[in-house]
Write a protein that holds these residues in place. Structure first.
Motif, PDB file in Angstrom:
ATOM      1  N   GLU A 173      25.909  27.726  45.821  1.00  0.00           N
ATOM      2  CA  GLU A 173      25.964  28.785  44.820  1.00  0.00           C
ATOM      3  C   GLU A 173      25.826  30.151  45.474  1.00  0.00           C
ATOM      4  N   VAL A 174      24.988  30.255  46.507  1.00  0.00           N
ATOM      5  CA  VAL A 174      24.767  31.536  47.172  1.00  0.00           C
ATOM      6  C   VAL A 174      26.075  32.075  47.729  1.00  0.00           C
ATOM      7  N   ASP A 175      26.839  31.235  48.429  1.00  0.00           N
ATOM      8  CA  ASP A 175      28.103  31.683  49.004  1.00  0.00           C
ATOM      9  C   ASP A 175      29.086  32.107  47.912  1.00  0.00           C
ATOM     10  N   ARG A 176      29.153  31.334  46.834  1.00  0.00           N
ATOM     11  CA  ARG A 176      30.073  31.680  45.741  1.00  0.00           C
ATOM     12  C   ARG A 176      29.704  33.025  45.126  1.00  0.00           C
ATOM     13  N   VAL A 177      28.417  33.195  44.868  1.00  0.00           N
ATOM     14  CA  VAL A 177      27.970  34.426  44.220  1.00  0.00           C
ATOM     15  C   VAL A 177      28.178  35.625  45.140  1.00  0.00           C
ATOM     16  N   VAL A 178      27.845  35.491  46.432  1.00  0.00           N
ATOM     17  CA  VAL A 178      28.044  36.594  47.369  1.00  0.00           C
ATOM     18  C   VAL A 178      29.525  36.965  47.441  1.00  0.00           C
ATOM     19  N   GLY A 179      30.389  35.962  47.526  1.00  0.00           N
ATOM     20  CA  GLY A 179      31.823  36.234  47.573  1.00  0.00           C
ATOM     21  C   GLY A 179      32.309  36.980  46.344  1.00  0.00           C
ATOM     22  N   LEU A 180      31.864  36.568  45.176  1.00  0.00           N
ATOM     23  CA  LEU A 180      32.265  37.229  43.934  1.00  0.00           C
ATOM     24  C   LEU A 180      31.697  38.644  43.861  1.00  0.00           C
ATOM     25  N   GLU A 181      30.476  38.828  44.322  1.00  0.00           N
ATOM     26  CA  GLU A 181      29.869  40.160  44.313  1.00  0.00           C
ATOM     27  C   GLU A 181      30.639  41.117  45.228  1.00  0.00           C
ATOM     28  N   LEU A 182      31.201  40.598  46.306  1.00  0.00           N
ATOM     29  CA  LEU A 182      31.935  41.441  47.246  1.00  0.00           C
ATOM     30  C   LEU A 182      33.370  41.706  46.806  1.00  0.00           C
ATOM     31  N   GLY A 183      33.770  41.140  45.655  1.00  0.00           N
ATOM     32  CA  GLY A 183      35.076  41.490  45.105  1.00  0.00           C
ATOM     33  C   GLY A 183      36.075  40.376  44.986  1.00  0.00           C
ATOM     34  N   ALA A 184      35.713  39.155  45.400  1.00  0.00           N
ATOM     35  CA  ALA A 184      36.647  38.035  45.229  1.00  0.00           C
ATOM     36  C   ALA A 184      36.807  37.718  43.748  1.00  0.00           C
ATOM     37  N   ASP A 185      37.987  37.240  43.376  1.00  0.00           N
ATOM     38  CA  ASP A 185      38.246  36.851  41.995  1.00  0.00           C
ATOM     39  C   ASP A 185      37.945  35.377  41.752  1.00  0.00           C
ATOM     40  N   ASP A 186      37.899  34.600  42.831  1.00  0.00           N
ATOM     41  CA  ASP A 186      37.601  33.171  42.714  1.00  0.00           C
ATOM     42  C   ASP A 186      37.133  32.689  44.082  1.00  0.00           C
ATOM     43  N   TYR A 187      36.498  31.511  44.094  1.00  0.00           N
ATOM     44  CA  TYR A 187      35.990  30.939  45.341  1.00  0.00           C
ATOM     45  C   TYR A 187      36.296  29.447  45.342  1.00  0.00           C
ATOM     46  N   MET A 188      36.787  28.945  46.480  1.00  0.00           N
ATOM     47  CA  MET A 188      37.049  27.523  46.645  1.00  0.00           C
ATOM     48  C   MET A 188      36.402  27.044  47.936  1.00  0.00           C
ATOM     49  N   ALA A 189      35.784  25.861  47.865  1.00  0.00           N
ATOM     50  CA  ALA A 189      35.141  25.283  49.043  1.00  0.00           C
ATOM     51  C   ALA A 189      36.126  24.366  49.766  1.00  0.00           C
ATOM     52  N   LEU A 192      44.724  24.850  44.499  1.00  0.00           N
ATOM     53  CA  LEU A 192      44.911  26.241  44.895  1.00  0.00           C
ATOM     54  C   LEU A 192      46.066  26.875  44.114  1.00  0.00           C
ATOM     55  N   ALA A 193      47.161  26.143  43.951  1.00  0.00           N
ATOM     56  CA  ALA A 193      48.296  26.661  43.176  1.00  0.00           C
ATOM     57  C   ALA A 193      47.876  26.969  41.746  1.00  0.00           C
ATOM     58  N   ALA A 194      47.076  26.082  41.162  1.00  0.00           N
ATOM     59  CA  ALA A 194      46.603  26.300  39.795  1.00  0.00           C
ATOM     60  C   ALA A 194      45.690  27.520  39.725  1.00  0.00           C
ATOM     61  N   ARG A 195      44.818  27.682  40.721  1.00  0.00           N
ATOM     62  CA  ARG A 195      43.917  28.844  40.749  1.00  0.00           C
ATOM     63  C   ARG A 195      44.720  30.144  40.900  1.00  0.00           C
ATOM     64  N   LEU A 196      45.761  30.103  41.729  1.00  0.00           N
ATOM     65  CA  LEU A 196      46.601  31.290  41.910  1.00  0.00           C
ATOM     66  C   LEU A 196      47.284  31.685  40.602  1.00  0.00           C
ATOM     67  N   ARG A 197      47.798  30.695  39.883  1.00  0.00           N
ATOM     68  CA  ARG A 197      48.422  31.009  38.590  1.00  0.00           C
ATOM     69  C   ARG A 197      47.401  31.644  37.652  1.00  0.00           C
ATOM     70  N   ALA A 198      46.163  31.161  37.707  1.00  0.00           N
ATOM     71  CA  ALA A 198      45.119  31.693  36.832  1.00  0.00           C
ATOM     72  C   ALA A 198      44.797  33.146  37.169  1.00  0.00           C
TER      73      ALA A 198
END
Length: 235
Positions: free
Chosen positions: A86-102, A110-116
């Motif tokens: 959760e820490v990595d996801r939250v940090v990534g989103l706080e820094l401006g990412a729109d989504d996070y994938m492990a 990934l294709a589905a996330r890109l469409r979203a």
């Protein structure tokens, strides 16, 4: 209509090639990148529609690089990394990412996330787009230009996800939106009770709308969700 161009910034050549092949089969065009320099050159010269960014990219820390890309561009970013915490996801989103994938992730997901993220970035119109502008508390939201201006007339930069979230709030002003419903409307994946993606997005938007010293009109309704408290005038 030309297929969306996706920049894939991935350290592993085999994963880069596999992802490129699948995304091209899914209707995207793909531009590979291996360094931070490749990314910024592409963003300054090519109409990239989204970036898939490996947090372990060579030559720079991926999280710092995510922040740098966000500071220079509004392009949607999907951050990928080996850590699913959760820490990595939250940090990534706080820094401006729109989504996070492990990692490891499937190219199909990934294709589905890109469409979203492209939908959230304005690929599709919503009912609110029938109005060219929305006004609240001195703020102006211009949907045609995708611009947000504060009460002093200064433009405020929003990411694609933040703009989509603001649009949802404007479309449901002065009504409580349950957290689960807000996640559904915003296209945020619910990975369980520990997934704070939508809360981080709300926090980012609230911070930007309150940057001028006024409290942002986003109210937390404890145990339920959120409410946009300002009256909205649409034009």
């Amino acid at each position: 209509m030309q297929s969306p161009l996706i920049l894939i910034a991935e350290t592993r050549q085999d994963l880069r090639s596999m992802t490129r092949d699948h995304l091209e089969q899914s209707g995207f065009r793909v531009l590979p990148a291996m360094t931070a320099k490749d990314i910024f050159n592409a963003l300054s010269t090519t109409p990239v529609r989204a970036v898939v960014l490996d947090s372990a990219l060579r030559g720079a820390d991926g999280l710092d690089l995510c922040r740098d890309v966000r500071e220079r561009s509004h392009v949607p970013i999907i951050l990928v990394g080996a850590d699913s915490s959760e820490v990595d996801r939250v940090v990534g989103l706080e820094l401006g990412a729109d989504d996070y994938m492990a990692k490891p992730y499937s190219a199909r997901e990934l294709a589905a996330r890109l469409r979203a993220v492209l939908r959230r970035g304005g690929e599709r119109s919503s009912g609110l787009r029938r109005h060219s502008q929305a006004l609240f508390d001195g703020w102006v939201v211009d949907f045609a230009r995708r611009e947000v201006t504060d009460p002093t007339g200064q433009p405020i930069a929003l990411t694609a996800a933040e703009f989509a979230l603001l649009s949802i709030f404007l479309d449901h002003s002065q009504a409580v939106i349950a957290r689960a419903r807000l996640m559904e409307l915003a296209g945020v994946r619910d990975g369980g009770s520990s997934d704070r993606s939508v809360d981080v997005l709300v926090s980012r938007l609230r911070r930007k709308l309150g940057a001028g010293g006024r409290p942002a009109p986003i109210v937390t309704v404890r145990g339920v969700g959120y409410m946009f408290s300002a009256a909205v005038d649409r034009r």
